[in-house]
Write an enzyme that holds these catalytic residues in place. Structure first.
Site, PDB file in Angstrom:
ATOM      1  N   PHE A 217       5.007   2.525  30.715  1.00 48.16           N
ATOM      2  CA  PHE A 217       5.167   3.296  29.376  1.00 48.16           C
ATOM      3  C   PHE A 217       6.424   2.550  28.637  1.00 48.16           C
ATOM      4  CE2 PHE A 217       7.149   6.051  26.347  1.00 48.16           C
ATOM      5  CZ  PHE A 217       6.255   6.794  25.792  1.00 48.16           C
ATOM      6  N   ASP A 326      12.568  -2.543  31.642  1.00 46.28           N
ATOM      7  CA  ASP A 326      12.774  -1.626  30.998  1.00 46.28           C
ATOM      8  C   ASP A 326      13.318  -0.615  31.735  1.00 46.28           C
ATOM      9  OD1 ASP A 326      12.708   0.612  29.526  1.00 46.28           O
ATOM     10  OD2 ASP A 326      10.439   0.710  28.978  1.00 46.28           O
ATOM     11  N   LYS A 357      18.432   6.931  26.580  1.00 46.84           N
ATOM     12  CA  LYS A 357      18.336   8.031  27.584  1.00 46.84           C
ATOM     13  C   LYS A 357      19.813   8.433  28.003  1.00 46.84           C
ATOM     14  CE  LYS A 357      13.598   8.355  28.754  1.00 46.84           C
ATOM     15  NZ  LYS A 357      12.900   9.561  28.302  1.00 46.84           N
ATOM     16  N   THR A 381      19.172  -0.451  10.017  1.00 44.79           N
ATOM     17  CA  THR A 381      20.314   0.195   8.969  1.00 44.79           C
ATOM     18  C   THR A 381      21.496   0.291  10.014  1.00 44.79           C
ATOM     19  OG1 THR A 381      18.910   1.042   7.537  1.00 44.79           O
ATOM     20  CG2 THR A 381      20.977   1.991   7.571  1.00 44.79           C
TER      21      THR A 381
HETATM   22  O1  PSZ Z   1       5.627  11.047  25.457  1.00 41.35           O
HETATM   23  C1  PSZ Z   1       6.737  10.518  25.183  1.00 41.35           C
HETATM   24  O2  PSZ Z   1       6.850   9.791  24.049  1.00 41.35           O
HETATM   25  C2  PSZ Z   1       7.754  10.466  26.333  1.00 41.35           C
HETATM   26  S1  PSZ Z   1       7.895  10.890  27.500  1.00 41.35           S
HETATM   27  C3  PSZ Z   1       9.172  10.117  28.204  1.00 41.35           C
HETATM   28  C4  PSZ Z   1       9.440   9.118  27.427  1.00 41.35           C
HETATM   29  C5  PSZ Z   1       8.753   9.057  26.286  1.00 41.35           C
HETATM   30  N1  PSZ Z   1      10.241   8.116  27.804  1.00 41.35           N
HETATM   31  C6  PSZ Z   1      10.594   7.094  26.817  1.00 41.35           C
HETATM   32  C7  PSZ Z   1      10.654   5.740  27.244  1.00 41.35           C
HETATM   33  C8  PSZ Z   1      10.604   5.621  28.736  1.00 41.35           C
HETATM   34  O3  PSZ Z   1      10.621   6.212  29.650  1.00 41.35           O
HETATM   35  C9  PSZ Z   1      10.580   4.025  29.073  1.00 41.35           C
HETATM   36  C10 PSZ Z   1      10.529   3.511  30.522  1.00 41.35           C
HETATM   37  N2  PSZ Z   1      10.731   3.083  27.966  1.00 41.35           N
HETATM   38  C11 PSZ Z   1      10.743   3.306  26.856  1.00 41.35           C
HETATM   39  C12 PSZ Z   1      10.813   4.634  26.202  1.00 41.35           C
HETATM   40  C13 PSZ Z   1      10.893   5.282  24.889  1.00 41.35           C
HETATM   41  O4  PSZ Z   1      11.870   5.889  24.573  1.00 41.35           O
HETATM   42  P1  PSZ Z   1      12.173   6.668  23.468  1.00 41.35           P
HETATM   43  O5  PSZ Z   1      11.203   7.968  23.639  1.00 41.35           O
HETATM   44  O6  PSZ Z   1      13.576   6.961  23.310  1.00 41.35           O
HETATM   45  O7  PSZ Z   1      11.726   5.981  22.326  1.00 41.35           O
END
Ligand code: PSZ
Length: 500
Positions: A217, A326, A357, A381
């Site tokens: 992910f 990542d 995070k 931006t």
């Molecule tokens: O369902 C969702 O959109 C979720 S639940 C947990 C996440 C997203 N985690 C974000 C995440 C991550 O765990 C890893 C390993 N890489 C990228 C992301 C994306 O980060 P955000 O959500 O800040 O864009």
């Protein structure tokens, strides 16, 4: 209480015809070593079911404006403290999920409140700059004191971003720019390239690819989504890139019983990675980068050995692809080291490490070679937010002065040993306890049971998260202490003993 637990376990053992052994005694907490942050609450306090009436009323109102099916309950962030999240019905819950792993030192940490109350910081919170062109005077100093002070070994450049997805998106772009510049050698880009990229055609928009893993992910934006393979619901109906997807090892637990099988499984996946790189290259679709999570989180807390990652790094190098790590979810200390990839002992560091995070701001560290060659190639931006760095500076101070990484290692051991203990007692419900630091998880037999356990725990005042098909994951903050782990394990034990 203890006696009912005893008799329940005894009945269960007799029913199951299990060899009698003394039921596990309850975890007895040492008196908490009270620091500032520990002056939180004595334990969970539940007044209603969750979601309670006030949460349900607010959900109904929000539902008029947007889809609320993912909302669990509404929170009272003013009342929440340390490891405890309070909801709008006054329920106080021990939080082992911390806003999807993104609260580094608990709710309303006094040190962070002080940052906000300091008059010298006010303008940083009010005036959000377009950092790429109009940075504030203290920007370099703040970056050095904060993010650069925790830069992964070998990475001296940093670019801040707003969130995890935009960090990965821009890391992909930096890798593609680097890759194409490498292919061009010293030559300048051509007029044909400049013209063709305007209509999404090669050679300006080259057909290079990014290799990712099944179960990974990396975010939900268009580029990231092409590398995300954890759940179909994330991807359905969205056009995407046809990029290579390699299998991620499916390890069997307990690891010590499946050494040979697991090594073979990792070898199989590494071979597949190389095969894919070669296959795609033959089709003129070179792999510019490989992206991987140190622990596949959304995909089910899937681990691989340090050796697997070292070999993968070498494959990337051998084929001239950038190695992107990542650390959006794993970064910031939850595994007991500030960066999870530090556990691997790489000879050559990753080319890019992305974060968000627990670091409060998104962004990525990268090797000098991946520095963009022109302005406005990596740009937007805000490019992050200096107020987040201001707070992160205090988070780091707390991590250092309170030895929180050491705390994570110790509490992680208590948590994981407790989970392993529970899976021995409830083998029909729990399996595959695994983790590094407090970044732990355990499997239920299926999705329905997992979801039931998470809901039952919530109604007993413990917030947990699910991941993958059937895993429960633990993502407490770094101020999670041993007595919190004991508290959780006792409640979980009660729920498991009752579970039909
Ligand atoms: O369902 C969702 O959109 C979720 S639940 C947990 C996440 C997203 N985690 C974000 C995440 C991550 O765990 C890893 C390993 N890489 C990228 C992301 C994306 O980060 P955000 O959500 O800040 O864009």
């Amino acid at each position: 209480m203890a006696s009912t637990l005893f008799s329940r376990q005894l009945t269960y053992m007799l029913q199951q015809n299990l060899k009698f052994s003394l039921p596990r005694s309850r975890y007895v907490s040492q008196p908490a070593n009270k620091s500032d942050v520990d002056v939180e609450f004595d334990g969970p306090l539940m007044k209603t079911e969750v979601p309670g009436p006030r949460s349900r009323e607010l959900m109904k109102k929000l539902n008029e404006l947007q889809n609320v099916d993912a909302v669990n309950f509404f929170c009272d962030y003013e009342e929440s403290r340390g490891n405890y999240l309070v909801d709008v019905d006054g329920n106080r819950m021990l939080d082992l999920y911390t806003q999807i792993s993104s609260i580094p030192i608990g709710y309303n940490h006094p040190a962070l409140i002080k940052v906000l109350q300091n008059p010298q910081n006010v303008s940083t919170f009010i005036n959000r700059p377009a950092l790429g062109c109009l940075p504030p005077e203290n920007y370099v100093q703040k970056l050095s004191e904060t993010l650069l002070s925790v830069a992964p070994k070998g990475l001296k450049q940093v670019q801040t971003m707003a969130c995890g997805s935009c960090s990965n998106e821009n890391a992909f772009k930096a890798a593609c720019i680097w890759y194409r510049n490498k292919e061009r050698g010293k030559a300048q880009h051509t007029k044909e390239e400049l013209d063709s990229c305007m209509i999404n055609q090669a050679p300006g928009s080259p057909d290079i690819t990014i290799l990712s893993f099944m179960g990974g992910f990396h975010g939900r934006t268009f580029g990231c989504l092409a590398a995300t393979h954890s759940k179909a619901v994330h991807k359905l109906d969205i056009p995407t890139f046809d990029w290579p997807t390699a299998p991620f090892p499916k390890l069997k637990y307990p690891l010590e019983e499946f050494v040979r099988e697991n090594t073979q499984e990792e070898e199989r996946c590494l071979e597949e990675v190389e095969d894919l790189i070669v296959k795609f290259r033959k089709r003129g679709r070179n792999v510019a980068a490989i992206i991987i999570e140190p622990i596949q989180s959304e995909g089910g807390d899937n681990h691989a050995s340090d050796d697997f990652f070292r070999k993968l790094r070498n494959i990337a190098k051998k084929h001239g692809s950038a190695f992107l790590c990542d650390e959006v979810q794993t970064g910031g200390g939850g595994t007991g080291k500030f960066w999870a990839h530090e556990h691997w002992g790489l000879d050559d560091p990753a080319d890019v490490v992305t974060f968000s995070k627990k670091l409060l701001s998104g962004g990525y560290f990268y090797k000098d070679e991946l520095r963009p060659d022109m302005p406005y190639r990596i740009f937007n931006t805000w490019l992050g937010d200096p107020s987040k760095n201001l707070m992160f500076s205090e988070v780091l101070h707390v991590i250092r002065t309170e030895n929180l990484l050491e705390n994570v290692v110790q509490c992680g051991t208590v948590l994981l040993n407790g989970l392993k203990d529970l899976q021995v007692h409830y083998p029909h419900i729990l399996s595959s306890a695994r983790g590094k630091g407090t970044f732990c998880s355990i499997d239920a037999p299926n999705e329905a049971t997992r979801n039931q356990l998470v809901l039952k725990m919530r109604n007993k005042g413990i917030v947990l998260g699910g991941c993958g098909d059937k895993s429960i994951r633990f993502r407490p903050s770094l101020v999670f202490k041993q007595h919190h782990a004991h508290l959780f394990l006792n409640v979980f034990n009660d729920i498991l003993a009752d579970h039909k």
